[in-house]
Motif scaffolding. Structure first.
Motif, PDB file in Angstrom:
ATOM      1  N   TYR A 157     -51.670 127.564 -46.375  1.00  0.00           N
ATOM      2  CA  TYR A 157     -50.830 127.915 -45.130  1.00  0.00           C
ATOM      3  C   TYR A 157     -51.043 129.346 -44.651  1.00  0.00           C
ATOM      4  CZ  TYR A 157     -47.735 123.496 -45.347  1.00  0.00           C
ATOM      5  OH  TYR A 157     -47.305 122.439 -45.497  1.00  0.00           O
ATOM      6  N   ILE A 158     -51.515 130.180 -45.635  1.00  0.00           N
ATOM      7  CA  ILE A 158     -51.835 131.643 -45.342  1.00  0.00           C
ATOM      8  C   ILE A 158     -53.304 131.638 -44.951  1.00  0.00           C
ATOM      9  CG2 ILE A 158     -51.685 133.845 -45.880  1.00  0.00           C
ATOM     10  CD1 ILE A 158     -49.176 133.382 -47.488  1.00  0.00           C
ATOM     11  N   LEU A 159     -54.144 131.212 -45.855  1.00  0.00           N
ATOM     12  CA  LEU A 159     -55.756 131.587 -45.556  1.00  0.00           C
ATOM     13  C   LEU A 159     -55.938 130.702 -44.394  1.00  0.00           C
ATOM     14  CD1 LEU A 159     -58.340 132.527 -46.227  1.00  0.00           C
ATOM     15  CD2 LEU A 159     -58.494 130.909 -47.823  1.00  0.00           C
ATOM     16  N   VAL A 160     -55.686 129.489 -44.402  1.00  0.00           N
ATOM     17  CA  VAL A 160     -56.258 128.335 -43.192  1.00  0.00           C
ATOM     18  C   VAL A 160     -55.235 128.577 -42.167  1.00  0.00           C
ATOM     19  CG1 VAL A 160     -56.805 126.108 -42.707  1.00  0.00           C
ATOM     20  CG2 VAL A 160     -57.014 126.909 -45.120  1.00  0.00           C
ATOM     21  N   ASP A 161     -54.018 128.376 -42.179  1.00  0.00           N
ATOM     22  CA  ASP A 161     -53.086 128.192 -40.962  1.00  0.00           C
ATOM     23  C   ASP A 161     -52.562 129.384 -40.679  1.00  0.00           C
ATOM     24  OD1 ASP A 161     -53.616 125.444 -40.962  1.00  0.00           O
ATOM     25  OD2 ASP A 161     -51.901 125.146 -42.122  1.00  0.00           O
ATOM     26  N   GLY A 162     -52.466 130.596 -41.337  1.00  0.00           N
ATOM     27  CA  GLY A 162     -52.200 132.017 -40.915  1.00  0.00           C
ATOM     28  C   GLY A 162     -50.529 132.155 -40.885  1.00  0.00           C
ATOM     29  N   GLN A 163     -49.911 131.288 -41.733  1.00  0.00           N
ATOM     30  CA  GLN A 163     -48.316 131.424 -41.586  1.00  0.00           C
ATOM     31  C   GLN A 163     -47.827 132.726 -42.033  1.00  0.00           C
ATOM     32  OE1 GLN A 163     -47.961 127.931 -39.938  1.00  0.00           O
ATOM     33  NE2 GLN A 163     -46.391 128.827 -40.401  1.00  0.00           N
ATOM     34  N   GLU A 164     -46.705 133.156 -41.513  1.00  0.00           N
ATOM     35  CA  GLU A 164     -46.197 134.468 -41.570  1.00  0.00           C
ATOM     36  C   GLU A 164     -44.906 134.883 -42.471  1.00  0.00           C
ATOM     37  OE1 GLU A 164     -43.331 133.069 -38.823  1.00  0.00           O
ATOM     38  OE2 GLU A 164     -45.316 132.752 -39.249  1.00  0.00           O
ATOM     39  N   GLU A 165     -44.511 133.340 -42.915  1.00  0.00           N
ATOM     40  CA  GLU A 165     -43.191 133.311 -43.588  1.00  0.00           C
ATOM     41  C   GLU A 165     -43.175 134.202 -44.902  1.00  0.00           C
ATOM     42  OE1 GLU A 165     -42.805 129.913 -41.007  1.00  0.00           O
ATOM     43  OE2 GLU A 165     -44.523 130.557 -42.216  1.00  0.00           O
ATOM     44  N   VAL A 166     -44.204 134.303 -45.391  1.00  0.00           N
ATOM     45  CA  VAL A 166     -44.070 135.319 -46.712  1.00  0.00           C
ATOM     46  C   VAL A 166     -43.742 136.872 -46.274  1.00  0.00           C
ATOM     47  CG1 VAL A 166     -46.472 136.213 -46.379  1.00  0.00           C
ATOM     48  CG2 VAL A 166     -45.665 136.045 -48.778  1.00  0.00           C
ATOM     49  N   TRP A 167     -43.726 137.202 -45.088  1.00  0.00           N
ATOM     50  CA  TRP A 167     -43.225 138.446 -44.687  1.00  0.00           C
ATOM     51  C   TRP A 167     -41.676 138.415 -44.936  1.00  0.00           C
ATOM     52  CZ3 TRP A 167     -45.272 140.197 -39.358  1.00  0.00           C
ATOM     53  CH2 TRP A 167     -46.853 140.383 -39.464  1.00  0.00           C
ATOM     54  N   PHE A 168     -41.031 137.498 -45.096  1.00  0.00           N
ATOM     55  CA  PHE A 168     -39.438 137.387 -45.299  1.00  0.00           C
ATOM     56  C   PHE A 168     -39.398 137.857 -46.834  1.00  0.00           C
ATOM     57  CE2 PHE A 168     -38.791 133.589 -42.664  1.00  0.00           C
ATOM     58  CZ  PHE A 168     -38.109 134.332 -41.484  1.00  0.00           C
ATOM     59  N   TRP A 169     -40.343 137.642 -47.925  1.00  0.00           N
ATOM     60  CA  TRP A 169     -40.329 138.088 -49.116  1.00  0.00           C
ATOM     61  C   TRP A 169     -40.793 139.451 -49.155  1.00  0.00           C
ATOM     62  CZ3 TRP A 169     -38.052 138.776 -53.195  1.00  0.00           C
ATOM     63  CH2 TRP A 169     -38.907 139.532 -54.656  1.00  0.00           C
ATOM     64  N   GLY A 170     -41.637 139.730 -48.391  1.00  0.00           N
ATOM     65  CA  GLY A 170     -42.191 141.188 -48.320  1.00  0.00           C
ATOM     66  C   GLY A 170     -40.791 142.230 -47.767  1.00  0.00           C
ATOM     67  N   ALA A 171     -39.998 141.646 -46.789  1.00  0.00           N
ATOM     68  CA  ALA A 171     -39.005 142.493 -46.226  1.00  0.00           C
ATOM     69  C   ALA A 171     -37.631 142.577 -47.457  1.00  0.00           C
ATOM     70  CB  ALA A 171     -38.299 142.032 -45.280  1.00  0.00           C
ATOM     71  N   ALA A 172     -37.611 141.288 -48.104  1.00  0.00           N
ATOM     72  CA  ALA A 172     -36.684 141.429 -49.349  1.00  0.00           C
ATOM     73  C   ALA A 172     -37.239 142.319 -50.398  1.00  0.00           C
ATOM     74  CB  ALA A 172     -36.375 140.188 -49.676  1.00  0.00           C
ATOM     75  N   LEU A 173     -38.464 142.342 -50.672  1.00  0.00           N
ATOM     76  CA  LEU A 173     -39.047 143.177 -51.598  1.00  0.00           C
ATOM     77  C   LEU A 173     -38.977 144.523 -51.407  1.00  0.00           C
ATOM     78  CD1 LEU A 173     -40.694 143.368 -54.228  1.00  0.00           C
ATOM     79  CD2 LEU A 173     -42.794 143.253 -53.002  1.00  0.00           C
TER      80      LEU A 173
END
Length: 423
Positions: A157-173
């Motif tokens: 999802y990130i390497l192939v499709d470039g999804q950005e949802e992991v940014w949510f955890w980055g903000a919470a972190l």
């Protein structure tokens, strides 16, 4: 490359990644030693092997075009680069600043592949910060970081499709780290961080707010800080474009899979017909549970310091979104996958490993199968006479069961684990 060929390649890659995960889990002592002696080198090597080299192979050697949401992201990035005003001059289902952020790599290389690389670098930065946060708490932190890079869902999802949802955890972190450093009077800092997140990523992050307000000591103070940032921003947007800034909310009306509604719909339809064109009420009903369950958990754990429960509440919030929101889809697992791995997965337990691997495989396989067979909406049990429909429906059920398992383990971590000292 034909879509079936891509899918078969994904399955082969998934198998290789799974074998790598199993090997890594079996080398706990080695990774504990590396964590003490050469963690930066091992982390960098893992990044090169599992992110940089595959990106070069896929997008430069094979010359594949980016898939998923990346073409739409590139459209927004191009428009932002040309000076367009978000929502007025180009469509966007993200927060107002998002298009301008993802336009940054396009200034360097005017190609959609640059956005994929940017997403990979952002994910890696979030993973490194996660590792830095957990390494003082666990001798397995480096091992978990390497395992994450091999998780099929994150890889695809990130390497192939470039999804950005992991940014949510980055903000919470970032919010969590602030509360770790500031055990008192943290409301101003996290209020600012939260408000900036809502202007940067997606309005979906608002789901976390009610539970967060339960565990902060001075919720009104936090809200006032958020308002001091948010009200001028909303006022400026309304002055420029009227109510067009509400565009991101429209994206929540499409029914997707897998979630509790999609797996119960064949049986619900026996009693009540669902009009897909008027599904707003379904999502509002799902929203109640998406908010209520994390709020309940936060209330039960209100005697604990926010820095003890914030990661768990974050996981609960977004796993509830995937369970209860009829518009939720499999890609959203990226929002909390990293957090769940570090916070609730115990790689010493076979059951935990089995669920982790199953969830990743299901998240990759089920969406493809669903799209490939025509994105059916199961409105009657009679549809399962088609073996393909039945197979895909069973994949959805297993996916949702994995979500519930994560929610249960998170509840145990947040509510039932003993209170820690914050001195």
């Amino acid at each position: 490359m034909p879509i079936l060929t891509v899918f078969y390649l994904k399955l082969i890659i998934n198998l290789g990644l799974t074998l790598g995960i199993i090997w890594t889990i079996s080398r706990s002592e080695l990774f504990a030693k590396w964590q003490l002696e050469k963690d930066k080198q091992i982390f960098l090597l893992a990044f090169v092997i599992f992110r940089l080299i595959p990106w070069i192979g896929i997008f430069l050697v094979i010359n594949e075009d980016p898939r998923g949401d990346i073409p739409f992201f590139f459209y927004k990035a191009e428009a932002a680069k040309k000076g367009g005003f978000v929502y007025r001059d180009f469509w966007s289902y993200h927060a107002p600043l998002y298009a301008y952020i993802i336009s940054l790599p396009v200034w360097i290389w005017h190609n959609a592949r640059a956005i994929v690389l940017f997403m990979v670098l952002m994910e890696t930065g979030i993973l490194w910060l996660t590792y830095q946060t957990y390494k003082e708490r666990s001798v397995k932190a480096l091992q978990l970081a390497v395992i994450y890079l091999m998780l099929p869902a994150a890889f695809m999802y990130i390497l192939v499709d470039g999804q950005e949802e992991v940014w949510f955890w980055g903000a919470a972190l970032l919010i969590w780290r602030y509360t770790l450093k500031n055990k008192e009077n943290y409301e101003v800092g996290i209020g600012l961080l939260y408000a900036l997140t809502l202007l940067t990523i997606k309005v979906t992050f608002i789901f976390l707010l009610p539970a967060l307000l339960v565990v902060v000591k001075r919720p009104v103070k936090m809200l006032l800080v958020m308002a001091a940032v948010g009200i001028p921003a909303v006022g400026f947007l309304y002055w420029q474009i009227g109510d067009l800034f509400l565009m991101p909310i429209q994206h929540t009306e499409q029914l997707m899979t897998p979630n509790l509604f999609s797996v119960t719909r064949p049986w619900v339809e026996l009693v009540l017909h669902i009009n897909e064109k008027k599904s707003t009420m379904i999502n509002w009903f799902g929203l109640l549970f998406t908010v209520f369950v994390p709020v309940y958990m936060a209330y039960k754990a209100r005697h604990k310091h926010i820095n003890e429960v914030l990661p768990g509440i974050f996981i609960a919030c977004f796993v509830c979104m995937m369970i209860f929101q009829a518009s939720a889809m499999g890609a959203y697992v990226i929002a909390y996958l990293m957090a769940a791995l570090f916070e609730i997965i115990d790689i010493r337990k076979t059951g935990h490993i089995a669920v982790l691997i199953a969830l990743n495989w299901l998240t990759v396989v089920q969406p493809f199968v669903w799209v490939y067979i025509g994105q059916p909406a199961y409105t009657s049990p009679a549809m399962f006479a088609n073996p393909l429909f039945l197979f895909e429906y069973l994949l959805q059920i297993m996916n949702v069961l994995c979500f519930f398992w994560i929610l249960r383990e998170t509840y145990r971590k947040v509510v039932l684990s003993p209170k820690l000292s914050v001195a």
